[in-house]
Scaffold this motif. Structure first.
Motif, PDB file in Angstrom:
ATOM      1  N   THR A  47       0.837  -1.197   0.000  1.00  0.00           N
ATOM      2  CA  THR A  47       0.000   0.000   0.000  1.00  0.00           C
ATOM      3  C   THR A  47       0.870   1.244   0.000  1.00  0.00           C
ATOM      4  O   THR A  47       1.894   1.273   0.673  1.00  0.00           O
ATOM      5  CB  THR A  47      -0.864   0.055   1.290  1.00  0.00           C
ATOM      6  N   VAL A  48       0.450   2.265  -0.736  1.00  0.00           N
ATOM      7  CA  VAL A  48       0.982   3.597  -0.514  1.00  0.00           C
ATOM      8  C   VAL A  48      -0.072   4.370   0.265  1.00  0.00           C
ATOM      9  O   VAL A  48      -1.230   4.467  -0.172  1.00  0.00           O
ATOM     10  CB  VAL A  48       1.316   4.331  -1.828  1.00  0.00           C
ATOM     11  N   VAL A  49       0.317   4.873   1.426  1.00  0.00           N
ATOM     12  CA  VAL A  49      -0.578   5.678   2.257  1.00  0.00           C
ATOM     13  C   VAL A  49      -0.124   7.130   2.164  1.00  0.00           C
ATOM     14  O   VAL A  49       1.031   7.439   2.469  1.00  0.00           O
ATOM     15  CB  VAL A  49      -0.556   5.220   3.725  1.00  0.00           C
ATOM     16  N   ILE A  50      -1.031   7.991   1.716  1.00  0.00           N
ATOM     17  CA  ILE A  50      -0.712   9.416   1.623  1.00  0.00           C
ATOM     18  C   ILE A  50      -1.408  10.171   2.741  1.00  0.00           C
ATOM     19  O   ILE A  50      -2.401   9.703   3.305  1.00  0.00           O
ATOM     20  CB  ILE A  50      -1.100  10.011   0.247  1.00  0.00           C
ATOM     21  N   ALA A  81       3.902  10.802   2.326  1.00  0.00           N
ATOM     22  CA  ALA A  81       3.555   9.501   1.758  1.00  0.00           C
ATOM     23  C   ALA A  81       4.503   8.428   2.272  1.00  0.00           C
ATOM     24  O   ALA A  81       5.705   8.654   2.409  1.00  0.00           O
ATOM     25  CB  ALA A  81       3.626   9.571   0.230  1.00  0.00           C
ATOM     26  N   VAL A  82       3.936   7.254   2.561  1.00  0.00           N
ATOM     27  CA  VAL A  82       4.740   6.115   3.012  1.00  0.00           C
ATOM     28  C   VAL A  82       4.295   4.864   2.262  1.00  0.00           C
ATOM     29  O   VAL A  82       3.154   4.765   1.820  1.00  0.00           O
ATOM     30  CB  VAL A  82       4.612   5.884   4.542  1.00  0.00           C
ATOM     31  N   PHE A  83       5.218   3.923   2.131  1.00  0.00           N
ATOM     32  CA  PHE A  83       4.894   2.620   1.530  1.00  0.00           C
ATOM     33  C   PHE A  83       4.779   1.589   2.636  1.00  0.00           C
ATOM     34  O   PHE A  83       5.650   1.495   3.500  1.00  0.00           O
ATOM     35  CB  PHE A  83       5.983   2.209   0.536  1.00  0.00           C
ATOM     36  N   HIS A  84       3.681   0.857   2.641  1.00  0.00           N
ATOM     37  CA  HIS A  84       3.473  -0.221   3.599  1.00  0.00           C
ATOM     38  C   HIS A  84       3.479  -1.559   2.864  1.00  0.00           C
ATOM     39  O   HIS A  84       2.952  -1.668   1.763  1.00  0.00           O
ATOM     40  CB  HIS A  84       2.107  -0.097   4.293  1.00  0.00           C
ATOM     41  N   LYS A 161      10.667  -1.668  -3.655  1.00  0.00           N
ATOM     42  CA  LYS A 161       9.304  -1.267  -3.996  1.00  0.00           C
ATOM     43  C   LYS A 161       8.986   0.093  -3.426  1.00  0.00           C
ATOM     44  O   LYS A 161       8.241   0.870  -4.031  1.00  0.00           O
ATOM     45  CB  LYS A 161       8.313  -2.324  -3.502  1.00  0.00           C
ATOM     46  N   LEU A 162       9.527   0.390  -2.256  1.00  0.00           N
ATOM     47  CA  LEU A 162       9.344   1.723  -1.685  1.00  0.00           C
ATOM     48  C   LEU A 162       9.795   2.763  -2.701  1.00  0.00           C
ATOM     49  O   LEU A 162       9.099   3.740  -2.960  1.00  0.00           O
ATOM     50  CB  LEU A 162      10.133   1.834  -0.375  1.00  0.00           C
ATOM     51  N   GLY A 163      10.959   2.546  -3.295  1.00  0.00           N
ATOM     52  CA  GLY A 163      11.451   3.466  -4.315  1.00  0.00           C
ATOM     53  C   GLY A 163      10.631   3.433  -5.587  1.00  0.00           C
ATOM     54  O   GLY A 163      10.389   4.462  -6.211  1.00  0.00           O
TER      55      GLY A 163
END
Length: 339
Positions: A47-50, A81-84, A161-163
């Motif tokens: 997930t990307v959480v903004i 924004a963060v990647f989960h 994937k974060l990148g």
């Protein structure tokens, strides 16, 4: 103050964010809540959480996310924004306003990490780090009578994937809102290779109880037990809805230009709440009707590739004499929106 501990077995981010809001709102009005510190532990599938005030098209590659079945979620709180993924452990502290202690929350997490042989420190107002590497970020929300503090701990997240998902394509967007600041990050497994979501969750629960000098049973949350809650279902529908995830985007403008065999196009779109409100097209194309029709077709529709493609496909059918140019324009515009 009483303690309450909840742990989610669900990895759907819309469900978890809805659960968090349900605990905050619904349980906040419960008779027990005004004298309760609540700890909620959870994690999400990819997930990307903004943040509440962010632009998804600026922050992340929405096309690649859709292609890879990565969720997009917008939380109620601010921040970047963060990647989960399943390599993240997420924590939420909920307390009545008069009993809220942000320092205590960070101390609990730092104490939990010490149990696992990791020395973490608070960095600024929002983050925790090990050495000079960021391992956790936080955001906050407050109302008149209650507060929450939530954050994520990088346990074994896929940094590639974060990148992949958080480095945006350089669209010519002038966005109003908060843009994320990229930080040098690290996974906790770099400092303790045996750490997992479960061992970290256990350590946080222990540190939470030790800090307040009390014990509390862990309530396991799942979709079956919470689906019966109408308020939770309402929050879930909001979190999963396109209008919440995209439509709440702050106002921005998108300008792009190109040249076709039939003329130059300099396109300006003003977007408010993810709807294209104003379109200006400068062009040296001989067919003025084409330019006017393109402007009319784009005005008032969602800033969404599917909607744009559908509207322009309809235009091609309605005016087949313009079909070739409209097809050129559609392919170009949709391609430029890929991020």
């Amino acid at each position: 103050m009483k303690l309450r501990i909840l742990k989610s077995a669900v990895t759907n981010p819309w469900f978890n964010l809805a659960t968090e809001d349900w605990i905050f709102q619904a349980l906040g009005s419960d008779q027990k809540a005004p004298d309760t510190h609540t700890l909620f532990l959870w994690r999400n599938a990819e997930t990307v959480v903004i943040g509440r005030s962010q632009n998804p098209w600026v922050e992340c590659k929405t096309d690649k996310m859709a292609e890879d079945n990565v969720f997009l979620a917008r939380r109620q709180s601010g921040g970047g924004a963060v990647f989960h993924d399943l390599g993240n452990t997420n924590f939420t502290f909920l307390s009545p306003k008069e009993g809220y202690d942000q320092t205590a929350n960070f101390t609990i997490i730092i104490n939990a990490l010490k149990k696992l042989g990791i020395d973490a420190t608070l960095s600024g107002r929002n983050d925790m780090q090990v050495g000079d590497r960021k391992i956790s970020g936080s955001a906050f929300k407050h109302t008149a009578d209650r507060s929450f503090h939530h954050g994520t701990l990088l346990v074994n997240a896929d940094m590639q994937k974060l990148g992949d998902y958080l480095n945006p394509h350089p669209l010519k967007l002038k966005a109003k809102g908060i843009k994320s600041v990229r930080s040098r990050v690290a996974n906790l497994v770099e400092f303790n290779e045996d750490i997992t979501h479960d061992t970290l969750s256990t350590a946080i629960i222990e540190a939470f109880c030790e800090y307040y000098g009390q014990e509390a049973n862990v309530e396991e949350l799942d979709e079956a037990s919470l689906a019966k809650q109408p308020t939770l279902n309402k929050y879930y529908q909001q979190m999963s809805d396109w209008d919440w995830r995209f439509g709440k985007t702050p106002e921005f403008s998108h300008r792009i230009e190109t040249r076709f065999d039939w003329g130059m196009i300099d396109l300006h779109m003003d977007v408010k709440q993810a709807v294209i409100e104003e379109v200006v097209i400068f062009s040296d194309a001989l067919n003025v009707e084409l330019i006017d029709t393109l402007k009319e077709s784009l005005t008032g529709i969602k800033y969404n590739k599917g909607d744009i493609r559908a509207k322009l496909d309809g235009l091609k059918q309605a005016q087949p004499d313009l079909a070739a140019q409209v097809d050129d324009f559609c392919g170009w515009l949709v391609g430029e929106m890929e991020s």
